[in-house]
Design a protein around this motif. Structure first.
Motif, PDB file in Angstrom:
ATOM      1  N   UNK A 124       0.825  -1.193   0.000  1.00 42.41           N
ATOM      2  CA  UNK A 124       0.000   0.000   0.000  1.00 42.41           C
ATOM      3  C   UNK A 124       0.869   1.257   0.000  1.00 42.41           C
ATOM      4  N   UNK A 125       1.871   1.281   0.852  1.00 40.69           N
ATOM      5  CA  UNK A 125       2.707   2.469   0.992  1.00 40.69           C
ATOM      6  C   UNK A 125       3.392   2.842  -0.328  1.00 40.69           C
ATOM      7  N   UNK A 126       3.911   1.834  -1.020  1.00 40.63           N
ATOM      8  CA  UNK A 126       4.609   2.104  -2.280  1.00 40.63           C
ATOM      9  C   UNK A 126       3.656   2.699  -3.320  1.00 40.63           C
ATOM     10  N   UNK A 127       2.444   2.147  -3.408  1.00 39.64           N
ATOM     11  CA  UNK A 127       1.472   2.660  -4.374  1.00 39.64           C
ATOM     12  C   UNK A 127       1.088   4.106  -4.051  1.00 39.64           C
ATOM     13  N   UNK A 128       0.973   4.434  -2.781  1.00 37.13           N
ATOM     14  CA  UNK A 128       0.594   5.792  -2.396  1.00 37.13           C
ATOM     15  C   UNK A 128       1.742   6.763  -2.663  1.00 37.13           C
ATOM     16  N   UNK A 129       2.979   6.324  -2.439  1.00 31.66           N
ATOM     17  CA  UNK A 129       4.126   7.186  -2.780  1.00 31.66           C
ATOM     18  C   UNK A 129       4.147   7.459  -4.287  1.00 31.66           C
ATOM     19  N   UNK A 130       3.828   6.442  -5.101  1.00 29.13           N
ATOM     20  CA  UNK A 130       3.753   6.639  -6.558  1.00 29.13           C
ATOM     21  C   UNK A 130       2.617   7.601  -6.916  1.00 29.13           C
ATOM     22  N   UNK A 131       1.503   7.491  -6.198  1.00 27.04           N
ATOM     23  CA  UNK A 131       0.368   8.387  -6.424  1.00 27.04           C
ATOM     24  C   UNK A 131       0.747   9.836  -6.106  1.00 27.04           C
ATOM     25  N   UNK A 132       1.463  10.043  -5.008  1.00 25.96           N
ATOM     26  CA  UNK A 132       1.923  11.385  -4.652  1.00 25.96           C
ATOM     27  C   UNK A 132       2.880  11.940  -5.706  1.00 25.96           C
ATOM     28  N   UNK A 133       3.781  11.082  -6.199  1.00 27.91           N
ATOM     29  CA  UNK A 133       4.726  11.518  -7.238  1.00 27.91           C
ATOM     30  C   UNK A 133       3.969  11.870  -8.523  1.00 27.91           C
ATOM     31  N   UNK A 134       2.949  11.084  -8.865  1.00 24.83           N
ATOM     32  CA  UNK A 134       2.153  11.366 -10.062  1.00 24.83           C
ATOM     33  C   UNK A 134       1.402  12.688  -9.924  1.00 24.83           C
ATOM     34  N   UNK A 135       0.952  12.985  -8.713  1.00 21.32           N
ATOM     35  CA  UNK A 135       0.264  14.251  -8.442  1.00 21.32           C
ATOM     36  C   UNK A 135       1.200  15.428  -8.727  1.00 21.32           C
ATOM     37  N   UNK A 136       2.424  15.317  -8.231  1.00 17.32           N
ATOM     38  CA  UNK A 136       3.430  16.356  -8.461  1.00 17.32           C
ATOM     39  C   UNK A 136       3.769  16.466  -9.943  1.00 17.32           C
ATOM     40  N   UNK A 137       3.971  15.327 -10.603  1.00 15.95           N
ATOM     41  CA  UNK A 137       4.327  15.340 -12.023  1.00 15.95           C
ATOM     42  C   UNK A 137       3.232  15.984 -12.866  1.00 15.95           C
ATOM     43  N   UNK A 138       1.966  15.658 -12.583  1.00 16.39           N
ATOM     44  CA  UNK A 138       0.860  16.226 -13.355  1.00 16.39           C
ATOM     45  C   UNK A 138       0.777  17.737 -13.142  1.00 16.39           C
ATOM     46  N   UNK A 139       0.950  18.179 -11.887  1.00 18.34           N
ATOM     47  CA  UNK A 139       0.941  19.623 -11.602  1.00 18.34           C
ATOM     48  C   UNK A 139       2.069  20.306 -12.370  1.00 18.34           C
ATOM     49  N   UNK A 140       3.271  19.756 -12.271  1.00 18.77           N
ATOM     50  CA  UNK A 140       4.430  20.388 -12.900  1.00 18.77           C
ATOM     51  C   UNK A 140       4.335  20.406 -14.422  1.00 18.77           C
ATOM     52  N   UNK A 141       3.566  19.479 -14.989  1.00 19.98           N
ATOM     53  CA  UNK A 141       3.329  19.463 -16.430  1.00 19.98           C
ATOM     54  C   UNK A 141       2.173  20.384 -16.818  1.00 19.98           C
ATOM     55  N   UNK A 142       1.466  20.915 -15.815  1.00 18.46           N
ATOM     56  CA  UNK A 142       0.310  21.761 -16.088  1.00 18.46           C
ATOM     57  C   UNK A 142      -0.819  20.980 -16.742  1.00 18.46           C
ATOM     58  N   UNK A 143      -0.923  19.694 -16.429  1.00 20.43           N
ATOM     59  CA  UNK A 143      -1.883  18.802 -17.060  1.00 20.43           C
ATOM     60  C   UNK A 143      -3.084  18.571 -16.142  1.00 20.43           C
ATOM     61  N   UNK A 144      -4.116  19.363 -16.335  1.00 17.62           N
ATOM     62  CA  UNK A 144      -5.296  19.301 -15.467  1.00 17.62           C
ATOM     63  C   UNK A 144      -6.002  17.951 -15.560  1.00 17.62           C
ATOM     64  N   UNK A 145      -6.065  17.354 -16.743  1.00 14.32           N
ATOM     65  CA  UNK A 145      -6.738  16.060 -16.899  1.00 14.32           C
ATOM     66  C   UNK A 145      -5.980  14.970 -16.146  1.00 14.32           C
ATOM     67  N   UNK A 146      -4.669  14.943 -16.280  1.00 18.97           N
ATOM     68  CA  UNK A 146      -3.867  13.935 -15.572  1.00 18.97           C
ATOM     69  C   UNK A 146      -3.939  14.157 -14.069  1.00 18.97           C
ATOM     70  N   UNK A 147      -3.944  15.413 -13.645  1.00 16.33           N
ATOM     71  CA  UNK A 147      -4.044  15.733 -12.218  1.00 16.33           C
ATOM     72  C   UNK A 147      -5.374  15.230 -11.666  1.00 16.33           C
ATOM     73  N   UNK A 148      -6.464  15.560 -12.335  1.00  6.01           N
ATOM     74  CA  UNK A 148      -7.788  15.173 -11.860  1.00  6.01           C
ATOM     75  C   UNK A 148      -7.990  13.662 -11.895  1.00  6.01           C
ATOM     76  N   UNK A 149      -7.342  12.985 -12.832  1.00  6.70           N
ATOM     77  CA  UNK A 149      -7.486  11.541 -12.951  1.00  6.70           C
ATOM     78  C   UNK A 149      -6.938  10.796 -11.733  1.00  6.70           C
ATOM     79  N   UNK A 150      -6.176  11.471 -10.910  1.00  7.87           N
ATOM     80  CA  UNK A 150      -5.620  10.861  -9.698  1.00  7.87           C
ATOM     81  C   UNK A 150      -6.615  10.878  -8.549  1.00  7.87           C
ATOM     82  N   UNK A 151      -7.810  11.429  -8.794  1.00  2.28           N
ATOM     83  CA  UNK A 151      -8.867  11.524  -7.791  1.00  2.28           C
ATOM     84  C   UNK A 151     -10.046  10.650  -8.194  1.00  2.28           C
ATOM     85  N   UNK A 152     -10.795  10.193  -7.200  1.00  7.52           N
ATOM     86  CA  UNK A 152     -11.997   9.419  -7.477  1.00  7.52           C
ATOM     87  C   UNK A 152     -13.036  10.313  -8.147  1.00  7.52           C
TER      88      UNK A 152
END
Length: 132
Positions: free
Chosen positions: A1-29
């Motif tokens: 679980x911990x590893x998947x959540x760390x990857x999720x946090x990294x993906x959140x940062x990556x999507x923000x830094x790319x300015x990709x609203x669709x990818x950012x929102x896709x990380x949420x239910x």
């Protein structure tokens, strides 16, 4: 679980830094709750995407997040039950072309859930860090 959540946090940062609203929102239910540091409440993935698209095309264009998982003390991940975890993490940001600004440092509380075998955030609450 911990590893998947760390990857999720990294993906959140990556999507923000790319300015990709669709990818950012896709990380949420689909029905996620998202509360900003100034108290704005977005309800649902679609609202999260629309709000972030406006930010990424406007005042936060080119802004950068520091990886929350590498914030002071790292991410605190506490399982609450099968497929559900509470995540508390700190992070910082910089506006386009600027250096990280400590006045923008925040602490976030998120609820991570296993959504059909994929981890996503069901809630996000952001609070600026300040002295009492």
């Amino acid at each position: 679980m911990s590893e998947q959540i760390h990857h999720l946090l990294a993906a959140l940062t990556d999507a923000w830094n790319a300015g990709d609203a669709a990818a950012y929102a896709d990380l949420f239910t689909e029905d996620a709750d998202y509360v900003t540091f100034f108290g704005h409440h977005s309800e649902g993935r679609r609202a999260i995407e629309e709000g972030h698209r406006a930010l990424f095309e406007g005042p936060l264009r080119g802004s950068r997040l520091a990886s929350p998982a590498s914030g002071e003390g790292g991410a605190k991940i506490r399982p609450l039950g099968p497929g559900v975890a509470l995540v508390v993490v700190t992070g910082g940001s910089a506006l386009a072309g600027g250096a990280p600004d400590p006045s923008r440092d925040s602490i976030m509380t998120l609820t991570a859930v296993s959504d059909g075998g994929r981890w996503r955030f069901a809630s996000f609450h952001n609070t600026r860090i300040s002295a009492p």
